[in-house]
Design an enzyme around this catalytic site. Structure first.
Site, PDB file in Angstrom:
ATOM      1  N   GLY A  22       9.353   1.511   4.531  1.00 16.19           N
ATOM      2  CA  GLY A  22      10.441   0.583   4.230  1.00 16.19           C
ATOM      3  C   GLY A  22       9.989  -0.850   4.047  1.00 16.19           C
ATOM      4  O   GLY A  22       8.797  -1.118   3.860  1.00 16.19           O
ATOM      5  N   HIS A  28       5.789  -0.627  -3.635  1.00 13.87           N
ATOM      6  CA  HIS A  28       6.501   0.639  -3.411  1.00 13.87           C
ATOM      7  C   HIS A  28       7.245   1.062  -4.680  1.00 13.87           C
ATOM      8  O   HIS A  28       7.235   2.217  -5.068  1.00 13.87           O
ATOM      9  CB  HIS A  28       7.539   0.481  -2.295  1.00 13.87           C
ATOM     10  CG  HIS A  28       6.980   0.138  -0.951  1.00 13.87           C
ATOM     11  ND1 HIS A  28       7.230  -1.064  -0.336  1.00 13.87           N
ATOM     12  CD2 HIS A  28       6.206   0.846  -0.089  1.00 13.87           C
ATOM     13  CE1 HIS A  28       6.636  -1.086   0.849  1.00 13.87           C
ATOM     14  NE2 HIS A  28       6.003   0.057   1.025  1.00 13.87           N
ATOM     15  N   GLN A  52       1.738   6.346  14.752  1.00 13.08           N
ATOM     16  CA  GLN A  52       0.567   5.762  14.088  1.00 13.08           C
ATOM     17  C   GLN A  52       0.314   4.319  14.518  1.00 13.08           C
ATOM     18  O   GLN A  52      -0.583   3.672  14.005  1.00 13.08           O
ATOM     19  CB  GLN A  52       0.689   5.871  12.565  1.00 13.08           C
ATOM     20  CG  GLN A  52       1.740   4.971  11.938  1.00 13.08           C
ATOM     21  CD  GLN A  52       1.916   5.249  10.456  1.00 13.08           C
ATOM     22  OE1 GLN A  52       2.318   6.333  10.061  1.00 13.08           O
ATOM     23  NE2 GLN A  52       1.595   4.266   9.624  1.00 13.08           N
ATOM     24  N   GLY A 138      -0.366   4.614  -2.731  1.00 16.95           N
ATOM     25  CA  GLY A 138      -0.917   3.408  -3.345  1.00 16.95           C
ATOM     26  C   GLY A 138      -2.405   3.277  -3.041  1.00 16.95           C
ATOM     27  O   GLY A 138      -2.864   3.620  -1.950  1.00 16.95           O
ATOM     28  N   LYS A 140      -3.790   0.603  -2.527  1.00 18.96           N
ATOM     29  CA  LYS A 140      -3.836  -0.444  -1.500  1.00 18.96           C
ATOM     30  C   LYS A 140      -4.326   0.125  -0.161  1.00 18.96           C
ATOM     31  O   LYS A 140      -5.125  -0.476   0.538  1.00 18.96           O
ATOM     32  CB  LYS A 140      -2.438  -1.047  -1.374  1.00 18.96           C
ATOM     33  CG  LYS A 140      -2.071  -1.658  -0.063  1.00 18.96           C
ATOM     34  CD  LYS A 140      -2.465  -3.108  -0.031  1.00 18.96           C
ATOM     35  CE  LYS A 140      -2.230  -3.800   1.278  1.00 18.96           C
ATOM     36  NZ  LYS A 140      -1.578  -3.078   2.331  1.00 18.96           N
ATOM     37  N   GLN A 144      -6.218   5.836   3.546  1.00 19.71           N
ATOM     38  CA  GLN A 144      -5.077   6.728   3.786  1.00 19.71           C
ATOM     39  C   GLN A 144      -4.956   7.757   2.655  1.00 19.71           C
ATOM     40  O   GLN A 144      -4.737   8.946   2.911  1.00 19.71           O
ATOM     41  CB  GLN A 144      -3.812   5.871   3.870  1.00 19.71           C
ATOM     42  CG  GLN A 144      -2.547   6.634   4.104  1.00 19.71           C
ATOM     43  CD  GLN A 144      -1.396   5.682   4.393  1.00 19.71           C
ATOM     44  OE1 GLN A 144      -1.339   5.084   5.455  1.00 19.71           O
ATOM     45  NE2 GLN A 144      -0.498   5.538   3.455  1.00 19.71           N
ATOM     46  N   MET A 175       0.425  -6.876  -2.477  1.00 20.77           N
ATOM     47  CA  MET A 175       1.747  -6.867  -1.831  1.00 20.77           C
ATOM     48  C   MET A 175       1.710  -5.967  -0.607  1.00 20.77           C
ATOM     49  O   MET A 175       1.093  -4.895  -0.631  1.00 20.77           O
ATOM     50  CB  MET A 175       2.799  -6.370  -2.810  1.00 20.77           C
ATOM     51  CG  MET A 175       3.072  -7.372  -3.879  1.00 20.77           C
ATOM     52  SD  MET A 175       4.528  -6.928  -4.816  1.00 20.77           S
ATOM     53  CE  MET A 175       4.492  -8.232  -6.026  1.00 20.77           C
ATOM     54  N   ARG A 178       3.712  -6.441   5.480  1.00 22.67           N
ATOM     55  CA  ARG A 178       3.229  -7.328   6.546  1.00 22.67           C
ATOM     56  C   ARG A 178       3.012  -8.767   6.065  1.00 22.67           C
ATOM     57  O   ARG A 178       2.835  -9.656   6.888  1.00 22.67           O
ATOM     58  CB  ARG A 178       1.937  -6.786   7.153  1.00 22.67           C
ATOM     59  CG  ARG A 178       2.162  -5.550   8.006  1.00 22.67           C
ATOM     60  CD  ARG A 178       0.936  -5.210   8.847  1.00 22.67           C
ATOM     61  NE  ARG A 178       1.227  -4.195   9.844  1.00 22.67           N
ATOM     62  CZ  ARG A 178       0.983  -2.890   9.697  1.00 22.67           C
ATOM     63  NH1 ARG A 178       0.451  -2.434   8.586  1.00 22.67           N
ATOM     64  NH2 ARG A 178       1.292  -2.033  10.666  1.00 22.67           N
TER      65      ARG A 178
HETATM   66  P1  AMP Z   1       3.927   1.624   3.534  1.00 25.26           P
HETATM   67  O1  AMP Z   1       5.408   1.418   3.432  1.00 25.26           O
HETATM   68  O2  AMP Z   1       3.162   0.374   3.768  1.00 25.26           O
HETATM   69  O3  AMP Z   1       3.563   2.750   4.452  1.00 25.26           O
HETATM   70  O4  AMP Z   1       3.458   2.108   2.078  1.00 25.26           O
HETATM   71  C1  AMP Z   1       4.016   3.217   1.451  1.00 25.26           C
HETATM   72  C2  AMP Z   1       3.207   3.542   0.207  1.00 25.26           C
HETATM   73  O5  AMP Z   1       3.244   2.425  -0.689  1.00 25.26           O
HETATM   74  C3  AMP Z   1       1.735   3.821   0.519  1.00 25.26           C
HETATM   75  O6  AMP Z   1       1.278   4.883  -0.302  1.00 25.26           O
HETATM   76  C4  AMP Z   1       1.070   2.516   0.150  1.00 25.26           C
HETATM   77  O7  AMP Z   1      -0.278   2.666  -0.228  1.00 25.26           O
HETATM   78  C5  AMP Z   1       1.911   2.085  -1.042  1.00 25.26           C
HETATM   79  N1  AMP Z   1       1.781   0.638  -1.248  1.00 25.26           N
HETATM   80  C6  AMP Z   1       1.917  -0.352  -0.313  1.00 25.26           C
HETATM   81  N2  AMP Z   1       1.647  -1.555  -0.860  1.00 25.26           N
HETATM   82  C7  AMP Z   1       1.321  -1.327  -2.157  1.00 25.26           C
HETATM   83  C8  AMP Z   1       0.930  -2.162  -3.242  1.00 25.26           C
HETATM   84  N3  AMP Z   1       0.812  -3.480  -3.110  1.00 25.26           N
HETATM   85  N4  AMP Z   1       0.675  -1.587  -4.442  1.00 25.26           N
HETATM   86  C9  AMP Z   1       0.776  -0.238  -4.600  1.00 25.26           C
HETATM   87  N5  AMP Z   1       1.144   0.598  -3.608  1.00 25.26           N
HETATM   88  C10 AMP Z   1       1.405   0.076  -2.406  1.00 25.26           C
END
Ligand code: AMP
Length: 275
Positions: A22, A28, A52, A138, A140, A144, A175, A178
Site C-alpha cells: 500500500g 506500484h 517481514q 518491481g 526496485k 526480493q 519511488m 518510505r
Molecule cells: P511494496 O509496496 O513496497 O511492497 O512494493 C510492492 C511492489 O511494487 C514490489 O514488487 C516492488 O518492487 C514494486 N515497487 C516499489 N517501488 C517501485 C518503483 N519505484 N518502481 C517499480 N516498482 C516498484
C-alpha cells in the site's frame, strides 16, 4: 478471494496479480498498468505483512492510505483489491515458513535477518490465495524478485514472474513508500544514490572491470552524501546469486542500501555487458 479467483479461472480468464504493502505511488501503478495490459483481470493486494518486519523496524509507522489507494486503483481499473486482515492471514498458531536459503542471507538479508523469510512466506500464501497467471514485481526490490523467482521454481508454483523497471522521481530517486519519511534536506540528499549508480555504471561501460575498484568508488561517493547515517552495502554483484563480483565479465548488478536519518533506502541498476 480464493472463490473469486476460482470463478475467473473457470471462465478461462488470465489473472495478473500485483502484491503490495500500500501507500501506492507511480511505481506500484506501473506494475498495475502492465498487469492490466497482459491479463483479462487484475488483482492488487495491500497487506503490510508483520512477519517481514523485525521488532525494531517500522511496521507500526509504515505509511497507510487506504482511501487514497482505493481511489488510485479504481482510476486504474483494477478488478479486485484484496486487503486481508492480519488475523485472517495468520489465524492461530502459524508453524509453516518458506526459507529461500543462500540468496536470502546476502545483501539486505545480512542487515534484516528473517526479513526474506517473512516475504517468501507471505508471497507463497498470496499466490495460493489469488492463483494468478502472472505475478508482477518491481526491479526496485531486486533481491526480493530473485527470491520470488526461486521459490516459484523450487516449489513448482504455476505462475510467471514479470519484473518491471524501477520508476523514479525527476531527480532519479527510486519511488518508495518510505520516501515520505524523509525531511526536505534528506530528500534532496537521497538523489545522490541514483547518481552514484549511474556513475559506477558509466565507469564499467568505459572499460573498468575491477569490481573492487567500482565498490570502493561507490563507497567513497556515498560517504560524501550529506545526511547519511550509515551504509549497509554498496557494490557489484552477480544478478542471479547476488555474490560479490571481483572481475566484471557478463551482466552485473550494482546495488546500494543505506540509511538517511532513520530511513533505510535501497536502489540498484543492472549493467548489461555487450561482448
Ligand atoms: P511494496 O509496496 O513496497 O511492497 O512494493 C510492492 C511492489 O511494487 C514490489 O514488487 C516492488 O518492487 C514494486 N515497487 C516499489 N517501488 C517501485 C518503483 N519505484 N518502481 C517499480 N516498482 C516498484
Amino acid at each position: 478471494m480464493q472463490n473469486i479467483s476460482k470463478e475467473y479461472l473457470l471462465q478461462n480468464k488470465t489473472i495478473g496479480f500485483v502484491p503490495t504493502m500500500g501507500a501506492l505511488h507511480e511505481g506500484h501503478l506501473s506494475l498495475v498498468k502492465t498487469a492490466r495490459q497482459e491479463n483479462d483481470v487484475t488483482v492488487v493486494s495491500i497487506f503490510v505483512n508483520p512477519i517481514q518486519f523485525a521488532p525494531s523496524e517500522d511496521f507500526e509507522r509504515y505509511p497507510r492510505d487506504i482511501e487514497g489507494d482505493t481511489d488510485k486503483l479504481q482510476m486504474a481499473n483494477v478488478n479486485v483489491l484484496f486487503m486481508p486482515e492480519i488475523s485472517s492471514m495468520y489465524p492461530g498458531k502459524h508453524l509453516t515458513y518458506v526459507d529461500v536459503n543462500e540468496i536470502s542471507e546476502r545483501l539486505c538479508g545480512v542487515f534484516r535477518p528473517g526479513h526474506f523469510r517473512g516475504v517468501a512466506t507471505v508471497v507463497t500464501k498470496l499466490l495460493n490465495i489469488v492463483k494468478p497467471t502472472k505475478v508482477y514485481c518491481g526491479q526496485k526490490d531486486f533481491q526480493q524478485a530473485v527470491i520470488i523467482k526461486h521459490l516459484i521454481r523450487d516449489l513448482n508454483i504455476d505462475v510467471d514472474v514479470i519484473v518491471c523497471p524501477t520508476i523514479r522521481e525527476h531527480d532519479g530517486l527510486a519511488m518508495s513508500s518510505r520516501n515520505t519519511y524523509l525531511t526536505g534536506g534528506q530528500r534532496k540528499a537521497a538523489a545522490a544514490i541514483y547518481k552514484c549508480l549511474k556513475e559506477a555504471s558509466d565507469l564499467i561501460k568505459s572499460g573498468i572491470i575491477d569490481g573492487l575498484h567500482i565498490k570502493k568508488f561507490m563507497h567513497e561517493r556515498i560517504l560524501q552524501i550529506d545526511e547519511i547515517s550509515s551504509v549497509d552495502y554498496a557494490g557489484v554483484y552477480d544478478p542471479e546469486t547476488l555474490v560479490d563480483v571481483s572481475e566484471i565479465k557478463g551482466d552485473i548488478l550494482l546495488a546500494i542500501a543505506l540509511n538517511i536519518g532513520h530511513t533505510r533506502l535501497i536502489d540498484n541498476m543492472l549493467v548489461r555487458m555487450v561482448t
